[in-house]
Write an enzyme that holds these catalytic residues in place. Structure first.
Site, PDB file in Angstrom:
ATOM      1  CG  ASP A  26     -22.217  10.065  -1.718  1.00 45.77           C
ATOM      2  OD1 ASP A  26     -23.290  10.671  -1.850  1.00 45.77           O
ATOM      3  OD2 ASP A  26     -22.049   8.917  -2.160  1.00 45.77           O
ATOM      4  CE  LYS A  34     -25.575   9.113   1.347  1.00 50.82           C
ATOM      5  NZ  LYS A  34     -24.812   8.420   0.274  1.00 50.82           N
ATOM      6  CG  ASP A  37     -21.432  20.166  11.404  1.00 49.82           C
ATOM      7  OD1 ASP A  37     -20.596  21.076  11.312  1.00 49.82           O
ATOM      8  OD2 ASP A  37     -21.562  19.459  12.419  1.00 49.82           O
ATOM      9  CE1 TYR A  95     -25.944  18.142  13.014  1.00 48.31           C
ATOM     10  CE2 TYR A  95     -25.160  19.599  14.736  1.00 48.31           C
ATOM     11  CZ  TYR A  95     -24.921  18.819  13.633  1.00 48.31           C
ATOM     12  OH  TYR A  95     -23.654  18.710  13.154  1.00 48.31           O
TER      13      TYR A  95
END
Ligand code: NAD
Length: 416
Positions: free
Chosen positions: A281, A215, A305, A144
């Site tokens: 995930d 992640k 998000d 971002y």
């Protein structure tokens, strides 16, 4: 902001607002009435918010030729706390997103999203009542930051050349002729201030755990860094108030798994905050399979998000999910509706004002005006239970009564 790092809120604070574009004026007008009524009812005139309009978005553009006038940023800086409706994202040129600009200008490093179910709200999952989480999304870094270069541009060619000649990046870029490039900055300082705020919140609100969602298995230095720096700051800043998964691992290695589990259970019984982590995930699976396992979530910007919307959907609350953007060090905060401007429904007086209203509730809590905040939440619960709702809920409920935005606000005031 007091020298002790605590907000000192006067009884008549001036609070700037941006009513927003599209459905903004409808939902803001309704929210403001309910906020004022709750403050009046609970504090009997002793406390009152003096609202001060500031311009942004289409209204600002039409009046001043600018989407985000400098005066608005000055007001938001001076008065510390403000609230806003949704803003149109200008298409082409200049500002990418007004929201992102506001967050970066005021360094609002936490995007706070509480996710709870209101009894009666239609939800796609069997047990929405099991979802009770608070998301701390990092708000200033990650992709971002907007460092992106277009395919075929001179910048991409320069960067590609640099990567190849200086950093030995070669085969990793599969199609060098037709590649766009983006850079993902994630810092120790930025990650730790976010994670610290999440743990502080968990301690104050007596929550059981903080989960670091990342992640790091793939992005070892950015997202993996986030995880490692998180565990580090947890022990460094909070010591015996927390029990981390790293401690669990250490006991397991030194003794065995049973001993590690006993230590974990003991820490939990003693009220320590359990700090663990989960790969993003897997986390998106677990919030559907075992939502009770999670309480406070600390995560990076992009993960945050996705997670915010997925969780909001699980409680049927995509239209009523509130949000706050906060810098806990300076005290600056902008509370906002999380939905967009829904331009098709502008000035129809039909949309649900709850997202902006509940953002106002978060604002009252942030100010320490909890009595008024609680009263609004109770009133909303009653109103939904009585099935007197706006079109979004009406369409999904049996035997409900359809109310306009303004009528819904009146109903909420009546039920305060
Ligand atoms: P949107 O959230 O405006 O609308 C999508 C749909 O959600 C609407 O058609 C409507 O059916 C429903 N909806 C939204 N708010 C609702 C409410 N309060 N009550 C009932 N139903 C509601 O998303 P979009 O159409 O993708 O975006 C429209 C504009 O809003 C774009 O310019 C976008 O950039 C902007 N936007 C702004 C923000 C923000 O200011 N925070 C957030 C998202 C999108």
């Amino acid at each position: 902001m007091g020298a002790n790092g605590k907000l000192q809120v006067p009884n008549q604070p001036i609070i700037p607002f941006i009513e927003g574009d599209g459905i903004g004026p409808d939902v803001w007008s309704a929210s403001r009435k309910v906020l004022d009524a709750a403050v009046e009812k609970l504090y009997k005139g002793e406390r009152k918010i003096e609202w001060k309009e500031m311009l942004a978005g289409e209204k600002a553009f039409n009046q001043t030729g600018e989407w985000l006038p400098a005066a608005t940023l000055d007001i938001a800086k001076e008065y510390l706390i403000s609230i806003k409706g949704p803003l149109t994202t200008p298409v082409g040129g200049g500002i990418r997103s007004l929201n992102v600009a506001l967050r970066q200008e005021l360094d609002l490093y936490v995007c706070l999203r509480p996710v709870n179910w209101f009894k009666g709200v239609p939800s796609p999952v069997h047990h929405p009542e099991d979802v009770n989480m608070t998301i701390f999304r990092e708000n200033t870094e990650d992709i971002y930051a907007g460092i992106e270069f277009k395919m075929g541009s001179e910048e991409v060619q320069k960067l590609m050349h640099f990567l190849k000649t200086e950093l030995g990046v070669d085969k990793q870029i599969r199609f060098p002729e037709s590649t766009a490039l983006g850079i993902k900055p994630v810092s120790k300082e930025g990650s730790q201030r976010l994670i610290k705020a999440a743990i502080q919140y968990a301690i104050e609100q007596k929550k059981p755990s903080v989960t670091l969602v990342h992640k790091g298995n793939i992005m070892k230095f950015t997202e993996g860094g986030f995880k490692n720096w998180g565990y580090e700051i947890a022990k460094e800043a909070f010591g015996e108030q927390v029990f981390t998964w790293m401690e669990w691992e250490a006991i397991k290695a030194a003794q065995n798994e049973e001993a590690a589990n006993i230590a974990l259970k003991k820490a939990s019984v003693e009220g320590k905050i359990i700090i663990n982590d989960c790969i993003a995930d897997n986390f998106l699976q677990q919030i559907l399979l075992a939502p009770k396992d999670f309480s406070v979530i600390a995560t990076l910007n992009l993960n945050g998000d996705y997670i915010s919307d997925a969780l909001a959907a699980a409680v049927g609350g995509i239209g009523i999910a509130p949000g706050g953007n906060i810098n806990y060090t300076t005290g600056h905060a902008v509370f906002e509706a999380t939905h967009g401007t829904a331009p098709r429904f502008a000035n129809t007086n039909t949309m649900n004002p709850s997202s902006l209203l509940l953002s106002g509730v978060m604002m009252l809590e942030y100010m320490g005006w909890n009595e008024a905040a609680d009263a609004i939440v109770e009133s909303l619960k009653t109103t939904i239970k009585r099935k007197r709702v706006t079109i979004d809920f009406y369409n999904l409920m049996h035997d409900a009564t359809l109310l306009k935005t303004s009528e819904f606000a009146e109903e909420l005031i009546k039920n305060l």
